[in-house]
Design a protein around this motif. Structure first.
Motif, PDB file in Angstrom:
ATOM      1  N   UNK A 138       1.387  -1.340  -0.124  1.00 33.00           N
ATOM      2  CA  UNK A 138      -0.454   0.399  -0.015  1.00 33.00           C
ATOM      3  C   UNK A 138       0.718   1.375   0.370  1.00 33.00           C
ATOM      4  N   UNK A 139       0.885   2.450  -0.706  1.00 33.88           N
ATOM      5  CA  UNK A 139       1.247   3.501  -0.900  1.00 33.88           C
ATOM      6  C   UNK A 139       0.955   4.168   0.849  1.00 33.88           C
ATOM      7  N   UNK A 140       2.267   4.920   1.108  1.00 32.23           N
ATOM      8  CA  UNK A 140       2.216   5.943   2.380  1.00 32.23           C
ATOM      9  C   UNK A 140       1.229   7.091   2.158  1.00 32.23           C
ATOM     10  N   UNK A 141       0.774   7.538   3.152  1.00 31.16           N
ATOM     11  CA  UNK A 141      -0.606   8.554   3.298  1.00 31.16           C
ATOM     12  C   UNK A 141       0.366  10.120   2.991  1.00 31.16           C
ATOM     13  N   UNK A 142      -0.238  10.811   2.216  1.00 32.19           N
ATOM     14  CA  UNK A 142       0.869  11.736   1.698  1.00 32.19           C
ATOM     15  C   UNK A 142       1.264  12.160   3.142  1.00 32.19           C
ATOM     16  N   UNK A 143       2.166  12.977   3.353  1.00 28.68           N
ATOM     17  CA  UNK A 143       3.265  13.060   4.000  1.00 28.68           C
ATOM     18  C   UNK A 143       3.790  11.724   4.771  1.00 28.68           C
ATOM     19  N   UNK A 144       3.866  10.822   4.470  1.00 28.65           N
ATOM     20  CA  UNK A 144       4.649   9.708   5.315  1.00 28.65           C
ATOM     21  C   UNK A 144       5.241   8.986   4.480  1.00 28.65           C
ATOM     22  N   UNK A 145       6.491   8.211   5.489  1.00 28.53           N
ATOM     23  CA  UNK A 145       7.588   7.572   4.230  1.00 28.53           C
ATOM     24  C   UNK A 145       7.589   6.471   4.597  1.00 28.53           C
ATOM     25  N   UNK A 146       8.298   5.925   4.151  1.00 24.49           N
ATOM     26  CA  UNK A 146       9.073   5.067   4.480  1.00 24.49           C
ATOM     27  C   UNK A 146      10.303   4.232   3.525  1.00 24.49           C
ATOM     28  N   UNK A 155       5.320   9.449   9.602  1.00 23.08           N
ATOM     29  CA  UNK A 155       4.966  11.089   8.900  1.00 23.08           C
ATOM     30  C   UNK A 155       7.230  11.497   9.570  1.00 23.08           C
ATOM     31  N   UNK A 156       7.071  12.518   8.651  1.00 21.70           N
ATOM     32  CA  UNK A 156       7.693  13.615   8.828  1.00 21.70           C
ATOM     33  C   UNK A 156       7.683  14.767   9.894  1.00 21.70           C
ATOM     34  N   UNK A 157       8.914  14.611  10.164  1.00 21.77           N
ATOM     35  CA  UNK A 157       8.290  15.238  11.842  1.00 21.77           C
ATOM     36  C   UNK A 157       8.713  16.940  11.167  1.00 21.77           C
ATOM     37  N   UNK A 158       7.692  17.306  12.262  1.00 15.13           N
ATOM     38  CA  UNK A 158       8.199  19.455  12.064  1.00 15.13           C
ATOM     39  C   UNK A 158       9.209  20.022  11.544  1.00 15.13           C
ATOM     40  N   UNK A 159       9.527  20.689  10.679  1.00 13.74           N
ATOM     41  CA  UNK A 159      10.498  21.020  10.022  1.00 13.74           C
ATOM     42  C   UNK A 159      10.798  20.400   8.362  1.00 13.74           C
ATOM     43  N   UNK A 160      10.532  18.593   8.250  1.00 11.72           N
ATOM     44  CA  UNK A 160      10.937  18.119   7.190  1.00 11.72           C
ATOM     45  C   UNK A 160       9.156  18.330   6.340  1.00 11.72           C
ATOM     46  N   UNK A 161       9.541  17.920   5.000  1.00  8.82           N
ATOM     47  CA  UNK A 161       8.939  17.758   3.982  1.00  8.82           C
ATOM     48  C   UNK A 161       9.440  16.420   3.468  1.00  8.82           C
ATOM     49  N   UNK A 162       8.224  15.374   2.514  1.00 10.86           N
ATOM     50  CA  UNK A 162       8.414  14.654   1.949  1.00 10.86           C
ATOM     51  C   UNK A 162       9.052  15.322   0.856  1.00 10.86           C
ATOM     52  N   UNK A 163      10.462  14.554   0.169  1.00  4.25           N
ATOM     53  CA  UNK A 163      10.444  15.220  -1.327  1.00  4.25           C
ATOM     54  C   UNK A 163      10.126  14.095  -2.324  1.00  4.25           C
ATOM     55  N   UNK A 181       2.277  17.114   7.358  1.00  4.49           N
ATOM     56  CA  UNK A 181       1.838  17.396   5.682  1.00  4.49           C
ATOM     57  C   UNK A 181       2.365  17.770   5.330  1.00  4.49           C
ATOM     58  N   UNK A 182       2.134  17.987   3.545  1.00  2.00           N
ATOM     59  CA  UNK A 182       3.011  18.038   2.758  1.00  2.00           C
ATOM     60  C   UNK A 182       4.003  19.269   2.595  1.00  2.00           C
TER      61      UNK A 182
END
Length: 182
Positions: A138-146, A155-163, A181-182
């Protein structure tokens, strides 16, 4: 009088019975072993004076009719005892050679089709949390990674974004993000 003969191909004959055949002492006749069974007279030295039935192939092995031995099921297949053939493992399962049952893919792994010899890791940005054998990730939801082989997304932490590589990177100077969040 029952004699022991050795054929040019290395098959042993006990009386008139070939390898892959049982012997019925009452009728003094040989009978073909059914598929899933075998009979070998190799290393037998005594004359047959009693009935000899064909032996069942053990689980994880199979044979055709009139077999003198059983064959091991290859990886990705399985069989129960006395099998005429091996069956493919279902999607979500795998097997090494010579097994009775296929094994469920563990969380973070999957097999999308039949006959897998091992489960595959879920690619980065996806996950599998199933303990019942995943057939896909399953694809990770928006703003999450694996990472590869994950059983959950983070989830990406505060001050990070999913590249674009689906990993968390630090926000550029003058920008910010909220966790998840994205």
């Amino acid at each position: 009088m029952i004699l022991l003969f050795v054929l040019a191909l290395g098959q042993y004959v006990k009386g008139d019975c070939l390898e892959g055949y049982g012997y019925n002492s009452e009728t003094q006749t040989c009978f073909e072993c059914d598929a899933g069974t075998y009979m070998s007279y190799e290393n037998t030295t005594e004359d047959l004076t009693y009935s000899v039935g064909c032996r069942p192939c053990p689980a994880g092995e199979f044979s055709g009719a009139a077999a003198s031995s059983c064959f091991t099921c290859p990886a990705g297949r399985y069989s129960w005892a006395q099998a005429a053939s091996c069956s493919y493992c279902e999607a979500g399962r795998y097997s090494p050679p010579g097994v009775r049952d296929c094994i469920l893919c563990a969380p973070g792994l999957y097999s999308s089709g039949a006959g897998f010899s091992e489960c595959l890791e879920c690619p980065a940005g996806t996950f599998s949390s199933s303990y019942t054998g995943a057939i896909s990730c399953t694809n990770c939801p928006v703003g999450y990674w694996s990472v590869s082989g994950s059983k959950r997304c983070t989830a990406c932490t505060f001050g990070e974004f999913l590249d674009e590589n689906k990993t968390c990177s630090t926000c550029p100077s003058g920008t910010f993000s909220i966790q998840g969040e994205v």
